[in-house]
Design an enzyme around this catalytic site. Structure first.
Site, PDB file in Angstrom:
ATOM      1  N   ASN A  33       0.862  -1.190   0.000  1.00 14.56           N
ATOM      2  CA  ASN A  33       0.000   0.000   0.000  1.00 14.56           C
ATOM      3  C   ASN A  33       0.899   1.241   0.000  1.00 14.56           C
ATOM      4  OD1 ASN A  33      -1.838   2.030   0.500  1.00 14.56           O
ATOM      5  ND2 ASN A  33      -2.352   1.361   2.580  1.00 14.56           N
ATOM      6  N   TRP A  34       1.018   1.872  -1.161  1.00 16.58           N
ATOM      7  CA  TRP A  34       1.946   2.989  -1.308  1.00 16.58           C
ATOM      8  C   TRP A  34       1.423   4.284  -0.672  1.00 16.58           C
ATOM      9  CZ3 TRP A  34       4.062   2.790  -7.068  1.00 16.58           C
ATOM     10  CH2 TRP A  34       4.758   1.596  -7.238  1.00 16.58           C
ATOM     11  N   LYS A  35       0.145   4.285  -0.317  1.00 19.51           N
ATOM     12  CA  LYS A  35      -0.489   5.505   0.228  1.00 19.51           C
ATOM     13  C   LYS A  35      -0.256   6.672  -0.744  1.00 19.51           C
ATOM     14  CE  LYS A  35      -0.152   3.468   4.743  1.00 19.51           C
ATOM     15  NZ  LYS A  35      -0.067   3.601   6.185  1.00 19.51           N
TER      16      LYS A  35
ATOM     17  N   GLY B 203       2.230   2.586  10.900  1.00 17.38           N
ATOM     18  CA  GLY B 203       3.219   3.670  10.914  1.00 17.38           C
ATOM     19  C   GLY B 203       3.980   3.722  12.228  1.00 17.38           C
TER      20      GLY B 203
ATOM     21  N   GLY C  45       2.799  -1.129   4.349  1.00 13.00           N
ATOM     22  CA  GLY C  45       2.819   0.296   3.984  1.00 13.00           C
ATOM     23  C   GLY C  45       4.216   0.726   3.594  1.00 13.00           C
TER      24      GLY C  45
ATOM     25  N   GLU D 154      -5.777  -4.611  10.967  1.00 14.62           N
ATOM     26  CA  GLU D 154      -4.791  -3.549  11.092  1.00 14.62           C
ATOM     27  C   GLU D 154      -5.061  -2.734  12.361  1.00 14.62           C
ATOM     28  OE1 GLU D 154      -2.684  -2.538   7.205  1.00 14.62           O
ATOM     29  OE2 GLU D 154      -4.307  -1.128   7.469  1.00 14.62           O
TER      30      GLU D 154
ATOM     31  N   HIS E  99      -9.722   1.548   4.909  1.00 15.05           N
ATOM     32  CA  HIS E  99      -8.438   1.730   5.609  1.00 15.05           C
ATOM     33  C   HIS E  99      -8.630   2.796   6.697  1.00 15.05           C
ATOM     34  CE1 HIS E  99      -4.286   2.768   6.463  1.00 15.05           C
ATOM     35  NE2 HIS E  99      -3.936   1.625   5.897  1.00 15.05           N
TER      36      HIS E  99
ATOM     37  N   SER F 238       3.299  -1.964  10.507  1.00 19.36           N
ATOM     38  CA  SER F 238       4.734  -2.057  10.805  1.00 19.36           C
ATOM     39  C   SER F 238       5.359  -3.395  10.426  1.00 19.36           C
ATOM     40  CB  SER F 238       5.001  -1.739  12.287  1.00 19.36           C
ATOM     41  OG  SER F 238       4.567  -0.430  12.574  1.00 19.36           O
TER      42      SER F 238
END
Ligand code: PGA
Length: 258
Positions: free
Chosen positions: A12-14, A175, A236, A169, A99, A215
């Protein structure tokens, strides 16, 4: 469509990277490596404008494109919206729904439930994200997750249940510096299946693909798969660095769970 007995690793590149050139560079390395994997499906989820850049004429069978979101509107006069039909036309196969970062920006349970149906109706595979904000001793977080699943899947028919993926999640692990423990992931994996089974039957629950996200990196990926007994990972930050992401894919592919 998702298959059992395969690992699923989503990148997931955001809202990254900042240029098409960088998007192409990351995706090309990942795509070229995907061919070497034996039991892992790789799903790259770039921002909408880069979807075309991460494709190529010949894609390895286990390399797929996912979208990070989709519009809940089906009305063409929807400024700023991207429809499931458009995503499908671009070669997208998977769509992340609900998300926590979208929920924080105001996405409601109702919108998530509408999106789940739109995605399924268009023969795309939704990856429903669920996870608690915090834990409490009396177990309210379990009700919280149960409600997220019940609400998101309230309009889904039993025949579509087989096409759903759920990602656990926990928000505090996204993060962050560490994932949650493998015991916690395993326990939530079982809980999610139980809630899903109560809605769609035991058979569907056994076949459900459950991911963990928060993470994840190359060093912890294999133990999360084996210890948490999940079918895959939603990654991520580490998915933006092709060297780290490829190492992570190698680690997952080398685990003996399947
Ligand atoms: P992270 O993000 O791997 O950077 O923690 C995971 C996610 O938000 O899906």
């Amino acid at each position: 469509m998702a298959m059992q007995n395969r690992f699923y690793v989503f990148g997931n590149w955001k809202m990254n990277p900042v240029s098409q050139e960088q998007a192409k560079a990351i995706a090309t390395k990942v795509r070229n490596f995907s061919d070497k994997l034996e039991k892992t499906e790789v799903i790259v989820c770039p921002p909408f404008p880069f979807i075309a850049s991460v494709k190529s004429r010949e894609l390895p069978k286990n390399y797929h494109i996912g979208a990070q979101s989709v519009s809940s509107s089906v009305v063409p006069s929807s400024t700023g919206a991207v429809s499931a039909l458009m995503l499908k036309d671009m070669g997208v196969e998977y769509v992340i729904v609900g998300h926590s970062e979208e929920r924080t920006r105001g996405e409601t349970d109702d919108v998530i439930s509408t999106k789940m149906n739109i995605v399924l109706e268009n023969d795309l595979t939704p990856v429903l994200c669920v996870g608690e904000k915090e834990r409490d001793e009396s177990g309210h977080y379990l009700d919280f997750i149960k409600n997220q699943i019940n609400s998101a899947l309230s309009k889904v028919s039993k025949s579509s249940a087989k096409d759903i993926i759920i990602a656990y999640e926990p928000i505090y692990a996204i993060g962050a510096s560490l994932p949650v423990s493998n015991e916690q992931i395993h326990e939530m994996n079982i809980f999610i299946r139980k809630v899903f089974g109560d809605m769609f039957g035991v058979q569907s629950a056994m076949k459900l693909i459950v991911l963990y996200g928060g993470s994840v990196n190359a060093s912890n990926s294999a133990e999360i798969i084996t210890g948490g007994k999940v079918d895959g990972l939603l990654v991520g930050r580490e998915s933006l660095d092709p060297i780290n992401f490829i190492e992570l894919l190698k680690q997952v592919d080398a685990t003996n769970r399947i």
